[in-house]
Structures are given as structure tokens and as C-alpha cells.
Write a protein that holds these residues in place. Structure first.
Motif, mmCIF file in Angstrom:
data_model
loop_
_atom_site.group_PDB
_atom_site.id
_atom_site.type_symbol
_atom_site.label_atom_id
_atom_site.label_comp_id
_atom_site.label_asym_id
_atom_site.label_seq_id
_atom_site.Cartn_x
_atom_site.Cartn_y
_atom_site.Cartn_z
ATOM 1 N N LYS A 1 9.560 -13.669 -57.348
ATOM 2 C CA LYS A 1 10.825 -13.867 -56.657
ATOM 3 C C LYS A 1 11.229 -15.341 -56.735
ATOM 4 N N GLU A 2 12.426 -15.597 -57.271
ATOM 5 C CA GLU A 2 12.895 -16.972 -57.447
ATOM 6 C C GLU A 2 13.743 -17.471 -56.288
ATOM 7 N N PHE A 3 14.421 -16.572 -55.584
ATOM 8 C CA PHE A 3 15.247 -16.970 -54.441
ATOM 9 C C PHE A 3 14.364 -17.020 -53.198
ATOM 10 N N VAL A 4 13.707 -18.129 -52.998
ATOM 11 C CA VAL A 4 12.798 -18.253 -51.866
ATOM 12 C C VAL A 4 13.272 -19.347 -50.924
ATOM 13 N N GLY A 5 13.578 -20.509 -51.455
ATOM 14 C CA GLY A 5 13.972 -21.641 -50.633
ATOM 15 C C GLY A 5 15.453 -21.951 -50.762
ATOM 16 N N HIS A 6 15.814 -23.131 -50.248
ATOM 17 C CA HIS A 6 17.218 -23.524 -50.211
ATOM 18 C C HIS A 6 17.395 -24.971 -50.650
ATOM 19 N N THR A 7 18.589 -25.249 -51.153
ATOM 20 C CA THR A 7 18.973 -26.635 -51.411
ATOM 21 C C THR A 7 19.395 -27.245 -50.072
ATOM 22 N N PRO A 8 19.409 -28.563 -49.996
ATOM 23 C CA PRO A 8 19.883 -29.193 -48.754
ATOM 24 C C PRO A 8 21.294 -28.739 -48.363
ATOM 25 N N LEU A 9 22.172 -28.527 -49.330
ATOM 26 C CA LEU A 9 23.532 -28.066 -49.028
ATOM 27 C C LEU A 9 23.525 -26.671 -48.410
ATOM 28 N N MET B 1 23.136 -19.089 -50.549
ATOM 29 C CA MET B 1 24.118 -19.819 -49.735
ATOM 30 C C MET B 1 24.841 -18.875 -48.813
ATOM 31 N N PRO B 2 24.914 -19.142 -47.540
ATOM 32 C CA PRO B 2 24.270 -20.195 -46.760
ATOM 33 C C PRO B 2 22.875 -19.755 -46.322
ATOM 34 N N SER B 3 22.085 -20.693 -45.870
ATOM 35 C CA SER B 3 20.737 -20.384 -45.397
ATOM 36 C C SER B 3 20.808 -19.605 -44.085
ATOM 37 N N SER B 4 20.317 -18.363 -44.121
ATOM 38 C CA SER B 4 20.306 -17.565 -42.889
ATOM 39 C C SER B 4 19.222 -18.058 -41.937
ATOM 40 N N ALA C 1 24.927 -25.879 -44.742
ATOM 41 C CA ALA C 1 25.957 -24.849 -44.525
ATOM 42 C C ALA C 1 25.481 -23.820 -43.499
ATOM 43 N N GLY C 2 24.222 -23.415 -43.589
ATOM 44 C CA GLY C 2 23.672 -22.484 -42.615
ATOM 45 C C GLY C 2 23.642 -23.077 -41.220
ATOM 46 N N ALA C 3 23.284 -24.365 -41.129
ATOM 47 C CA ALA C 3 23.232 -25.036 -39.825
ATOM 48 C C ALA C 3 24.615 -25.087 -39.185
ATOM 49 N N ILE C 4 25.614 -25.473 -39.960
ATOM 50 C CA ILE C 4 26.988 -25.550 -39.442
ATOM 51 C C ILE C 4 27.469 -24.166 -39.025
ATOM 52 N N LEU C 5 27.168 -23.166 -39.841
ATOM 53 C CA LEU C 5 27.547 -21.790 -39.515
ATOM 54 C C LEU C 5 26.887 -21.340 -38.212
#
Length: 151
Positions: free
Chosen positions: A123-131, A48-51, A135-139
């Protein structure tokens, strides 16, 4: 000379700023949640957030400001952003879930792995939740608007 030209490209600066700020925020959030610094978070995906979303949304926003919604540049950037964000929520998120499950299975006695193989966790941190994507989009949109005010 080339560095000055790159810095004069407001669309590129917006996109890179989106990525950089998201990665720093992701690292700070991870540190506050886990109480330990993970340097991988500075460049890694997931979290969080999606870069990815911040980058492509900053790209789209700056493109709209510069060229308008009727432009080819907007069309290209919008399609790219849609694919990237869909992939982050869909395919990459599922890959992370599968990695988490496989890592749990590898820790069981089902597999007799030597120490070297066991340390090679997926590696487990690959994708993102919709939230995280939202958050990345708004940022990204917000940062692009700020960068565009400066230019």
C-alpha cells in the motif's frame, strides 16, 4: 438511548464529522484526478485532505471550546493530535515512499513472482504531505466550530 447519548457528545460528534467529511472529500478529489471511483478511498489512509488531521484537530478544537486551554482534556487531546500529525508526515509518509519504491522494483525482472504474489502490492497511500496535513487540520478546526455552533 445510547445512540442519543453519543450524539449529545459534541466533542465526539466533531471528531467523527471531521473524519467523515475528510474521507468524502478525499474520495471526490481522487475521483476527479483519476477519473475512476476507488471505494478504498472512503476508508483508506493517505491522500488530500488528511482525515487523521481533520479528526484530531476537530477533537482539540471542540475540547478547547468546551473545557478551555487550561484543562486536562485539552492537554490530552493536544498531545494526541501532535503525535498523530507528526506520525502522518514523518513515519507513515516514509513508509509510503518505501512501498512505492518496492512496488516499482517488484515490477522489474529482478523478481520472478507468480501472479498471486505480484498482485499483493504494498500500500503506497499511507502517509501525508505537510500540505495534506495542513488542509486536514484547517478542515477539522472549521468543522468543529460549525458543530459547536449547533450544540
Amino acid at each position: 438511548m445510547i445512540f442519543r447519548e453519543l450524539l449529545s457528545n459534541q466533542i465526539l460528534v466533531s471528531a467523527v464529522t471531521g473524519w467523515l467529511v475528510a474521507q468524502v472529500l478525499k474520495t471526490i478529489i481522487d475521483f476527479s484526478l483519476n477519473k475512476s471511483f476507488s471505494p478504498e478511498r472512503l476508508v483508506g489512509s493517505g491522500g488530500m485532505p488528511s482525515s487523521h488531521s481533520a479528526t484530531v484537530c476537530a477533537l482539540v478544537t471542540s475540547t478547547v471550546v468546551r473545557y478551555g486551554v487550561a484543562s486536562n482534556e485539552f492537554a490530552f487531546s493536544f498531545v494526541l493530535a501532535s503525535i498523530v500529525m507528526y506520525d502522518a508526515i514523518g513515519v507513515r509518509r516514509e513508509t509510503g515512499k518505501q512501498a512505492r519504491l518496492l512496488n516499482m522494483i517488484m515490477q522489474q525482472d529482478f523478481f520472478k513472482l507468480n501472479a498471486v504474489d505480484f498482485q499483493e502490492k504494498l500500500k503506497e497511500f499511507v502517509g501525508h504531505t505537510p500540505l495534506q496535513v495542513l488542509a486536514g487540520a484547517i478542515l477539522g478546526i472549521g468543522l468543529a466550530l460549525v458543530v459547536d455552533m449547533v450544540y
